[in-house]
Enzyme design. Sequence first.
Site, PDB file in Angstrom:
ATOM      1  N   HIS A  63      -3.904   5.917   3.389  1.00 13.00           N
ATOM      2  CA  HIS A  63      -4.550   4.700   2.891  1.00 13.00           C
ATOM      3  C   HIS A  63      -3.899   3.437   3.460  1.00 13.00           C
ATOM      4  O   HIS A  63      -4.576   2.513   3.920  1.00 13.00           O
ATOM      5  CB  HIS A  63      -4.488   4.693   1.364  1.00 13.00           C
ATOM      6  CG  HIS A  63      -5.329   3.668   0.693  1.00 13.00           C
ATOM      7  ND1 HIS A  63      -4.907   2.360   0.501  1.00 13.00           N
ATOM      8  CD2 HIS A  63      -6.564   3.733   0.132  1.00 13.00           C
ATOM      9  CE1 HIS A  63      -5.843   1.683  -0.129  1.00 13.00           C
ATOM     10  NE2 HIS A  63      -6.867   2.487  -0.376  1.00 13.00           N
ATOM     11  N   SER A  93     -11.124  -1.052  -1.012  1.00 12.57           N
ATOM     12  CA  SER A  93      -9.848  -1.018  -0.297  1.00 12.57           C
ATOM     13  C   SER A  93     -10.042  -1.289   1.186  1.00 12.57           C
ATOM     14  O   SER A  93      -9.129  -1.767   1.861  1.00 12.57           O
ATOM     15  CB  SER A  93      -9.171   0.349  -0.465  1.00 12.57           C
ATOM     16  OG  SER A  93      -8.588   0.472  -1.728  1.00 12.57           O
ATOM     17  N   ASP A 108       0.842  -1.192   0.000  1.00  7.24           N
ATOM     18  CA  ASP A 108       0.000   0.000   0.000  1.00  7.24           C
ATOM     19  C   ASP A 108       0.879   1.245   0.000  1.00  7.24           C
ATOM     20  O   ASP A 108       1.958   1.236  -0.606  1.00  7.24           O
ATOM     21  CB  ASP A 108      -0.930  -0.026   1.233  1.00  7.24           C
ATOM     22  CG  ASP A 108      -2.299   0.563   0.945  1.00  7.24           C
ATOM     23  OD1 ASP A 108      -2.370   1.764   0.641  1.00  7.24           O
ATOM     24  OD2 ASP A 108      -3.293  -0.172   1.020  1.00  7.24           O
TER      25      ASP A 108
END
Length: 729
Positions: free
Chosen positions: A176, A507, A103
Amino acid sequence: MAKHEMPTSFDDHFHWYDSSLKSVSDSAEMLYTYNNAIHGFSTRIMPGEAESLEGRPGVLAVFPEQRYELQTTRTPEFLGLGNSAGLFPEPDSVSDLIIGVLDTGVWPESKSFDDSGLGPVPKSWKGKCEIGKNFNVSSCNKKLIGARFFSKGYEAKYGPINETRESRSPRDDDGHGTHTSTTAAGSVVDSASLFGYAAGKARGMATLARVATYKVCWINGCSDADILAGMDKAIEDGVNILSISLGGGDPSYYRDSTAIGTFTAMERGILVSCSAGNSGPSSYSYSLSNVAPWIITVGSGTLDRDFPAYVSLGNGKNFSGVSLYGGKPLPDSLLPLVYAGNSSNDTYGKYCMSDTLIPEKVVGKIVLCDQGFLSNVQKGTVVKDAGGVGMIVANTLVGYERNAYPHLLPATDVGPIIGNMIRDYFMSDPDPTATIIFGGTKLGIQRSPVVATSSSRGPNLVTPEILKPDLIAPGVNILAGWSGAIGPSSLPGDTRRVEFNIISGTSMSCPHVSGLAALLKAVHPEWSPAAIKSALMTTAYTTYKNGEKIIDFANGKPSTPFAHGAGHVDPVAALDPGLVYDIATNDYLSFLCASKYSQAQISIIARSNFTCDMSKKYNIGDLNYPSFSVLLHTAPGEGGGGSGVVKYTRTLTNVGCPATYTMSVSSETESVKIAVEPKLLSFGELNEKKTFTVTFTADSMPSGTSSFARLEWSDGKHKVGSPIAFMWI
């Protein structure tokens, strides 16, 4: 309560609230009155009185009291983990497992990486904590046991990393990566929330599992070269689960870095969980990502939690939206309402694009903006810069109004129907007014889950005979750890800093399954990745407790396997699935042969000189997959072997006690006859295998027609379910 609607006969809101309560109950008393977090009061009354109270003027909603415990902020309880401690593995077995996350890196200071109570790092771990800008060896601990970054591919395309904007290190400047990794395996954190929303005890799915992060994404995206390098190191380092919330690339498996790297991971016994993509609800547009059959592809659904923010109009009508705004509320009085399309000289003014609003027309007013072109939070900055004091965003696609955002000014997001009604009110009233009232966190939302509108849909256009996505998991309004380098809206001008953030997408659903897979791996260390995947899929549910089918938010109709795959994940049931569909590496190689891949193409994926046996007839449909996708021609006899009669073979492995399973089939179409042989499967010992054949005999239907069915094996205790999709081509 709609505080601004207080009749002039009352001097203050307390007396108005009390009068409203007394109108339905002579004996009830207010327990608390609220003036900041929410406008209203709490009381103890009878159910019938509550129903009467909800119909009184000025009452926006009446919520029943909810029982709270020191627990996660919702997802594990929604998944059934909150009351199932006895069903899950002992801490030592979970803490031996390592979840690798590809990520945007990690924010190591997050409380979700606290290693209190954890034992030594597993002896199997071979990774390291790489040093870089704002990141050193001490950034890792017994929870976050490894962190690496990969930028060579990215820098080859975009030039050197701009270290004034992002850290050339494993540090997460985006948020994220921290969110996904803490969703999968974050430690327990008390009193977590975003601006008071979703307050509770935050925890990942596998709280005692270790985390290793591989930063492969930067400001402008993720490089194939870096992704493969990250997977390569993760496999070498000794991770047990790989969680990859990335999408894109070439649809062909031999050109897709994720498909290639994860094939190796599968061979090494590493389960790989990937996001399905956020391109829904469109089908037939290659919207699905990560569809290789050795990957578990995860779509997104909602929780039973919402963050209501009510729009109250001057005509007395009230509408519900959602918001995560956490600042100073609007004044009690109604404010002027304007529509952005009538407050701009620009064609795109209605979307509240930058510099399109005329300040004189919006200053001091609430602005109604249409969805599109800019993020909903960005629209708020445009409204605020023009002098507006509040904003209502009218989403143009059904379902997106469930996504809540941390707005920078008092704002709420509503659906297209409500947006049209507010717009009609503005157009018809000479003096339109409105206000926004924030309702905090509401639990017990029904119906839930529903398939998220944005979740990518099937069919699988790379290999239509493999049904994708595989299943859905919570992915809407998920609270998890966040980076301290960026605000919750991710906008450059957002100076707010938070420890936890609430965001949505596949996600977010992907790491839920990654963590759950770690729990299953801890309980069943002997299971292959395919067995774990099968257990998660065949125990997933497709109906609510009342028997109704799970709803698709995109159209309000019952969802189909193209949207939810095998169904919504049920981790408690997955621990004891009874039977599994197992798949070995050679089975996947046969699948590639059936896909007519050349030896060179297969070598790219399998890293060997495997040669397909030209004397053998390979069939994609015979891959021992836990679901069925059947291609049927519009008229029997067309297209050679794939005509009106299709046969698939499957093998089930017993992972439970000796039992006899009976087959049942339910179908929504009479155009396909489904014959299963044998109809009974008796297992006398653990790991015993039994094979069955399914014959599909179809009538002719127009090309493009699709329909669905379900095959289930049951011994009275276990239900081993498989969705079936039919497509006429």
